[in-house]
Design an enzyme around this catalytic site. Structure first.
Site, PDB file in Angstrom:
ATOM      1  N   LYS A 164      85.583  18.197  24.016  1.00  0.00           N
ATOM      2  CA  LYS A 164      84.544  17.478  23.269  1.00  0.00           C
ATOM      3  C   LYS A 164      84.813  17.595  21.771  1.00  0.00           C
ATOM      4  O   LYS A 164      84.629  18.642  21.164  1.00  0.00           O
ATOM      5  CB  LYS A 164      83.141  18.001  23.567  1.00  0.00           C
ATOM      6  CG  LYS A 164      82.099  16.998  23.058  1.00  0.00           C
ATOM      7  CD  LYS A 164      80.738  17.575  22.774  1.00  0.00           C
ATOM      8  CE  LYS A 164      80.616  18.279  21.457  1.00  0.00           C
ATOM      9  NZ  LYS A 164      80.730  17.417  20.259  1.00  0.00           N
TER      10      LYS A 164
ATOM     11  N   GLY B 276      77.775  29.270  18.464  1.00  0.00           N
ATOM     12  CA  GLY B 276      78.614  30.167  19.275  1.00  0.00           C
ATOM     13  C   GLY B 276      77.765  31.075  20.153  1.00  0.00           C
ATOM     14  O   GLY B 276      78.067  31.300  21.333  1.00  0.00           O
TER      15      GLY B 276
ATOM     16  N   GLU C  82      85.577  31.049  18.097  1.00  0.00           N
ATOM     17  CA  GLU C  82      86.129  31.194  16.745  1.00  0.00           C
ATOM     18  C   GLU C  82      85.055  30.670  15.811  1.00  0.00           C
ATOM     19  O   GLU C  82      84.783  29.477  15.777  1.00  0.00           O
ATOM     20  CB  GLU C  82      87.439  30.412  16.656  1.00  0.00           C
ATOM     21  CG  GLU C  82      88.309  30.882  15.527  1.00  0.00           C
ATOM     22  CD  GLU C  82      88.161  30.007  14.325  1.00  0.00           C
ATOM     23  OE1 GLU C  82      87.295  30.338  13.483  1.00  0.00           O
ATOM     24  OE2 GLU C  82      88.864  29.003  14.225  1.00  0.00           O
TER      25      GLU C  82
ATOM     26  N   CYS D 149      86.948  27.967   7.939  1.00  0.00           N
ATOM     27  CA  CYS D 149      86.235  29.149   8.425  1.00  0.00           C
ATOM     28  C   CYS D 149      86.752  30.426   7.776  1.00  0.00           C
ATOM     29  O   CYS D 149      86.009  31.373   7.586  1.00  0.00           O
ATOM     30  CB  CYS D 149      86.347  29.234   9.941  1.00  0.00           C
ATOM     31  SG  CYS D 149      88.007  28.954  10.527  1.00  0.00           S
TER      32      CYS D 149
ATOM     33  N   GLU E 285      77.602  31.683   5.182  1.00  0.00           N
ATOM     34  CA  GLU E 285      78.732  30.749   5.087  1.00  0.00           C
ATOM     35  C   GLU E 285      78.226  29.427   4.490  1.00  0.00           C
ATOM     36  O   GLU E 285      77.346  28.787   5.053  1.00  0.00           O
ATOM     37  CB  GLU E 285      79.322  30.512   6.483  1.00  0.00           C
ATOM     38  CG  GLU E 285      80.550  29.642   6.447  1.00  0.00           C
ATOM     39  CD  GLU E 285      81.235  29.539   7.800  1.00  0.00           C
ATOM     40  OE1 GLU E 285      80.573  29.127   8.776  1.00  0.00           O
ATOM     41  OE2 GLU E 285      82.432  29.870   7.872  1.00  0.00           O
TER      42      GLU E 285
END
Ligand code: NAI
Ligand code: MG
Length: 501
Positions: free
Chosen positions: A184, A242, A259, A293, A395
């Site tokens: 996806k 996640g 990840e 990331c 982040e």
């Protein structure tokens, strides 16, 4: 004249790829993906939902039980190699589409993303024939060996920051090991994954080995992660999602690899080659508009070099060419979406509110023509940041770096490790003992010494702490896509004596 829209102005159209067939979504729904440089529609894409994911998983299961598991490792490797060559032959077109869908400068998509995409398929092509079991020295008249087998059907959910490269990192080892896949792509950037689907078919992969279901996270993504028919789910994206994926997978005990986010320390000691370190700070935060990331988003400067470093860094950041990503001279394009742009602006306000200083940037640049509607943001440096501030802990995923000062090595290590994340870290120093001491003490999956953002298909990548688990690339990636079977054989020919005769 250059334009951020390749080929034509009419939106491209894509269907789902399931069982080797291109098809509309069951619901008939589609979604549009804009070109982030202009806001204009680049493509209209079939929108997969649970019903389509069900079909794709069933097709992947049939392919796994059928032709794919009977194919020799050599033939699997040859297909992957063929795919890498097809990608190389189409790399200019694919790079232009990646730039049009994601906004990254063409010099990045053409000279970084696409070569690494091809490299990953080529690297794992070679591995298909080198996945081996072991013989184990068990005692007595027994022979024990292991078989390293594929898991089965793998769900793979990928993000928008390196759309084709993230697909390659996940697909190549999964296929080399003999799994089938339901992939996806991110809703922001589905285009190159669909183009990859065409090349997968052209290479000659059997139907159903790779199924591609573009759609939204909450619908298609969630249906895939919670599907009882998959054996593994691999995800790259936010730490928040996640965790949701790990929860969803737990109900079926589906294997998971994640990840996730990062807030990497990029550390400059006073003895560093300052010019080299400034170039590393630039690479750390402005590459791919900071949507990386492992970006070096916390820049730690030793107090004694702070002023000199910041003068040079400011001058260099001010010279970055921001604009039309299709222009070969452009160094920074737009952010991927208006949501991401809004998020970054929000953090500029948060930084000011927390008492940090906007030292460079902090605004949207004034661009002309179609680019006025693009999602551009200036290279931005916050100074006077404390490691506890939200802008140093959360982040941001944009071209925004927080500068923090430190006194000595102990002070530094403590602050560098004070984060939920642990994806990567960089250090700039001429002192080799300090550099290697740091490499041991920092809790991160990748450490760069006097360099930053280096990758190779042969070198493992992944997180410590809340940056996730599992390693992509290198031989470690194969561990995430295989399982071990232990086989015992009696060599004595005698009955088992345990219950007597
Ligand atoms: P996201 O984590 O929501 O999206 C990544 C992928 O997950 C996409 O394919 C999306 O469709 C899918 N997804 C979303 N919700 C899902 C769900 N409930 N179940 C299954 N799949 C789902 O990331 P988003 O919202 O695009 O960006 C938000 C932040 O995430 C960014 O600002 C950045 O901090 C971080 N991020 C990190 C990335 C990385 O490389 N580690 C990549 C993209 C985003
Ligand atoms: Mg999201």
């Amino acid at each position: 004249m250059s334009s951020a829209q390749p080929a034509s102005e009419t939106p491209r159209k894509y269907q789902l790829l399931i069982d080797g067939q291109w098809m509309d979504a069951e619901s008939g729904k589609t979604f549009e993906t804009p070109n982030p440089a202009t806001g204009k529609t680049l493509a209209e894409v079939a929108e997969a939902d649970k019903a389509d994911v069900d079909k794709a998983v069933a097709a992947a299961r049939r392919a796994f039980e059928g032709k794919w598991s009977k194919m020799s490792a050599r033939d699997r490797g040859r297909l992957l190699y063929k795919l890498s060559q097809l990608i190389e032959s189409k790399s200019q077109e694919l790079a232009a589409l990646e730039t049009a869908d994601n906004g990254k400068p063409i010099r990045e998509s053409a000279y970084v993303d696409l070569p690494q995409v091809a490299e990953n398929f080529e690297y794992f092509a070679g591995f298909a024939t080198k996945i081996e079991g072991e013989t184990i020295p068990v005692p007595g008249q027994m022979f024990n060996y292991t078989l390293r087998e594929p898991l089965g059907v793998c769900g793979q959910i990928i993000p928008w920051n390196f759309p084709l490269l993230m697909a390659a990192w996940k697909l190549a080892p999964a296929l080399a090991a003999g799994n089938t896949v339901v992939l996806k792509p991110a809703e922001q950037t589905p285009v190159t994954a669909m183009e990859l689907g065409k090349l997968i078919q052209e290479a000659g992969f059997p139907d159903g080995v790779v199924n591609i279901v573009p759609g939204f996270g909450e619908t298609a993504g969630a249906a895939l992660a919670s599907h009882p028919g998959i054996d593994k789910i691999a995800f790259t994206g936010s730490t928040e999602v996640g965790k949701m994926i790990a929860h969803a997978a737990a109900d079926n005990l589906t294997r998971v690899s994640l990840e996730l986010g990062g807030k990497a320390p990029n550390i400059v000691f006073a003895d560093a080659n300052i010019e080299q370190a400034v170039s590393g700070a630039m690479m750390g935060i402005f590459f791919n508009q900071g949507q990386v990331c492992c970006a070096g988003s916390r820049l730690f400067l030793e107090e004694s070099v702070k002023d000199e470093f910041l003068e040079r860094f400011k001058e260099r950041a001010g010279r970055i060419k921001v604009g039309d990503p299709m222009d070969k001279g452009t160094q920074m394009g737009p952010q991927v979406s208006s949501e991401q742009l809004g998020r970054i602006k929000g953090y500029v306000d948060i930084a000011r509110g927390e008492g940090a200083t906007v030292f460079v940037g902090g605004e949207c640049p004034q661009l002309e023509g179609d680019f006025q509607n693009g999602y551009f943001f200036q290279p931005t440096i916050f100074s006077e940041v404390k490691n506890e501030m939200r802008v140093a802990q959360e982040e941001i995923f944009g071209p925004v770096v927080s500068v923090i000062t430190f006194r000595d090595e102990d002070d530094l290590i403590r602050q560098a490790n004070e984060t939920l994340y642990g994806l990567s870290a960089g250090i700039w120093t001429q002192d080799i003992t300090r550099a290697h001491r740091f490499a041991r003490e920092i809790k991160a999956g990748t450490v760069w010494i006097n360099t930053f953002n280096m990758f190779n298909a042969a070198s493992p990548f992944g997180g410590y702490k809340q940056s996730g688990y599992g390693r992509e690339m290198g031989k470690h990636a194969l561990e995430m896509y295989t399982q071990v079977k232990s086989v015992w054989v009696d060599l004595s020919g005698k009955p088992i004596g345990w219950f007597g005769k």
